[in-house]
Design an enzyme around this catalytic site. Structure first.
Site, short mmCIF file in Angstrom:
data_model
loop_
_atom_site.label_atom_id
_atom_site.label_comp_id
_atom_site.label_asym_id
_atom_site.label_seq_id
_atom_site.Cartn_x
_atom_site.Cartn_y
_atom_site.Cartn_z
N HIS A 1 2.11 -0.21 3.40
CA HIS A 1 2.87 0.56 3.39
C HIS A 1 4.18 0.55 3.92
CE1 HIS A 1 -0.23 3.78 2.15
NE2 HIS A 1 -0.76 3.67 3.38
N ASP B 1 -5.18 2.66 -2.63
CA ASP B 1 -5.21 3.36 -1.52
C ASP B 1 -6.10 4.62 -1.80
OD1 ASP B 1 -4.97 4.46 0.98
OD2 ASP B 1 -2.81 4.76 0.67
ZN ZN Z 1 -4.94 3.27 3.50
#
Ligand code: ZN
Length: 449
Positions: free
Chosen positions: A271, A322
Site C-alpha cells: 500500500h 489484496d
Molecule cells: Zn493486505
C-alpha cells in the site's frame, strides 16, 4: 516433459525495451523452463501447442488474502469505513478451518489462474483455531493454502505473517486470537515448520506496525534475512495507523520499520499510501519494493499512494489484488496510471511496458521467484495468452499489444495459461478445477451455513 508452444504474438524483451514479435516458437525442457525462443518462425508447426493471441509473462499477484474473496458483494451493502469492513472480514475469518479454507482457496486460486495469474503471494495470518487453540499441525492452515495452489496449478509464496497485537501496546481482540503466536520467537519456531516445494516458496510478513511490537520487528527481519526470503509488510494504508504510530513512538511507520531492519531489497511494503518525503527516501534508499493494490485501495477509500514518486525515486513496483474485490491483473495495472491521471490531470506517468513489467518481472522478484516473469531462455515457462479478437481487444494493430493488454483487456480476455510448461487454462477453461464458479459458490456458502 518438453513441449513446444507457438504463439501468434509474444511480448519479448529487447535491448531497446520490450517489443511484440509474431510467430514465436517457445520450446521448454524438463523442469518447466524455457529452452529456446524463436520469433518469426512461420506458421505453427505440427506437434507444437498453438496459442492464438498475445503471449505475455504469467502475472504475479503479489498480495493476496485468499479468504477475503468471500466478502465480495457483502461489503458493498451500505457504507461503513475501512474499520467496519474489517469487522465483517473477521466474521468470515472465524468460520474457516483447514478443510473449508482448502476448498475456498482452491477456488480463489483457480479464479486467479483464469485471470492470467501464475504466482500468488499469500499474506497469511489465519494460523490457529478460533479462540487461539492450536491445530495438531500448527501449520494446518498454511499447508491448506500451499495445497490449494497446487490444486489450482499456480505457484505460491506463503508469506507467513506475524500478528501479535491489535494496536500499539494492546492485546489481540477475540477474533485476532487466531492470528497470534504469542510472540515473535514462537512465530519463528512455527514458521520454521513450513517447507518449500516445487510450486511453493516460504517468506515472512510483519502484518503491520500496529500488529507487531517494535522490539519484536527485528526477530522477523532476522528470520527472513537468514533464509534470504521475501519479507512483506502492510504500510501506512490508513492515516489512523500513522497517527497511532507517531503517538506511540514519535516516528512514522516507515521510519520505525527502517530503524528495526525491516526495509531492504527483499522487502515489499504493501500500500504505502500515506507517506512523508522522508518515508519515500527511506524506501527508495533501501530498494524496498512497493506493492500497490489499486482496486482494493479504491474499494476501501484508502487514497492514492505515491507510486510514481516511489518508482522515480528507485523503488521497484509490484501489484496485488489484496481483498479480491476484483481479481484482474490488467485492471490493477491500468489503475496505477489512471489514478495518477485523475490526481494530476495530466497523462503519461506509466508506459504499458512498465506496467506489464510490474505485474510480471518485478512482481515475481518480490515473491522470491527471480527466475520467472520474463520470456527468455532459462526462465520458468509461465505464460498468459490474451485474446486479441474479443470485443474489448479487437482493432488495435498487434504491435500495440502491450497497450491493448494494459489499457483495454480484462481477465475475461485470458485464453490460455501455462505454468512450468503445463497448460493450466485452455481456451478459457481451467484444466484442473472443472467448474470454478461452482467451487467459489459452494465454498463461500459453506461459511455462512
Ligand atoms: Zn493486505
Amino acid at each position: 516433459m518438453s513441449v513446444t508452444f507457438w504463439a501468434q504474438y509474444a511480448w519479448l524483451p529487447h535491448v531497446n525495451g520490450p517489443v511484440v514479435e509474431r510467430d514465436v516458437l517457445i520450446s521448454t525442457v524438463d523442469g518447466g523452463r524455457i529452452a529456446k525462443v524463436t520469433p518469426d518462425s512461420g506458421p505453427c508447426p505440427s506437434g507444437a501447442v498453438r496459442l492464438e493471441g498475445l503471449l505475455v509473462p504469467g502475472q504475479a499477484n503479489a498480495h493476496s488474502h485468499a479468504f477475503h474473496r468471500a466478502l465480495r458483494g457483502t461489503v458493498q451493502v451500505g457504507s461503513g469505513t475501512f474499520w467496519t469492513w474489517r469487522d465483517t472480514m473477521y466474521k468470515f475469518a472465524c468460520a474457516l478451518d483447514p478443510d473449508s479454507y482448502l476448498a475456498l482457496a482452491t477456488a480463489v486460486y483457480a479464479e486467479m489462474a483464469l485471470a492470467g495469474i501464475t504466482a500468488v503471494g499469500e499474506f497469511h495470518y489465519l494460523h490457529h483455531a478460533p479462540g487461539g487453540g492450536r491445530y495438531d499441525d500448527p501449520n494446518a492452515m498454511g499447508e491448506a493454502l500451499i495445497e490449494a495452489a497446487a490444486r489450482a496449478g499456480i505457484r505460491i509464496t506463503l508469506l507467513d505473517t506475524c500478528y501479535l497485537s491489535s494496536g500499539f501496546g494492546t492485546e489481540p481482540t477475540k477474533p485476532q486470537l487466531r492470528f497470534s503466536d504469542g510472540d515473535a520467537d514462537a512465530w519463528a519456531v512455527r514458521a520454521d515448520g513450513l517447507k518449500p516445494r516445487e510450486h511453493a516458496r516460504i517468506g515472512a510478513a510483519v502484518h503491520s506496525v500496529r500488529a507487531v511490537p517494535a522490539d519484536q520487528l527485528g526477530t522477523i527481519a532476522h528470520w527472513a534475512s537468514m533464509r534470504r526470503a521475501p519479507l512483506h509488510v502492510h504500510l501506512s494504508e490508513q492515516t489512523a495507523e500513522n497517527d497511532a504510530c507517531l503517538t506511540a513512538h514519535g516516528v512514522t511507520p516507515t521510519r520505525l520499520l527502517a530503524d528495526h531492519g525491516v526495509l531492504g531489497p527483499r522487502t515489499s511494503a504493501v500500500h504505502a499510501t500515506h507517506l512523508t518525503d522522508e518515508d519515500i527516501r527511506l524506501l527508495a534508499d533501501s530498494s524496498t519494493t512497493i506493492c500497490m493494490c489499486p482496486t482494493t485501495e479504491r474499494d476501501l477509500a484508502d487514497g492514492i499512494g505515491p507510486a510514481r514518486r516511489l518508482a522515480s525515486a528507485g523503488c521497484p513496483v509490484s501489484l496485488g489484488s489484496d481483498s479480491h474485490a476484483v481479481i484482474d491483473p490488467f485492471e490493477e495495472a491500468r489503475a496505477l496510471e489512471l489514478n495518477e491521471r485523475l490526481r494530476t490531470r495530466t497523462r503519461g506517468h506509466w508506459t504499458a511496458n512498465a506496467l506489464l513489467r510490474a505485474g510480471s518481472e518485478d512482481g515475481h522478484a518480490s515473491l522470491g521467484w527471480p527466475e520467472a516473469g520474463r520470456i527468455e531462455v532459462g526462465a520458468l515457462a509461465d505464460f498468459t495468452v490474451l485474446a486479441l479478437d474479443s470485443v474489448r481487444t479487437a482493432g488495435p494493430p498487434a504491435r500495440l499489444g502491450a497497450e491493448t493488454a494494459v489499457f483495454a483487456a480484462s481477465a475475461a480476455d485470458v485464453r490460455h495459461v501455462v505454468v512450468g510448461g503445463r497448460q493450466v487454462v485452455r481456451d478459457g477453461v481451467h484444466q484442473l478445477v472443472p467448474d470454478v464458479p461452482a467451487a467459489l459458490r459452494d465454498s463461500i456458502a459453506a461459511l455462512s451455513s
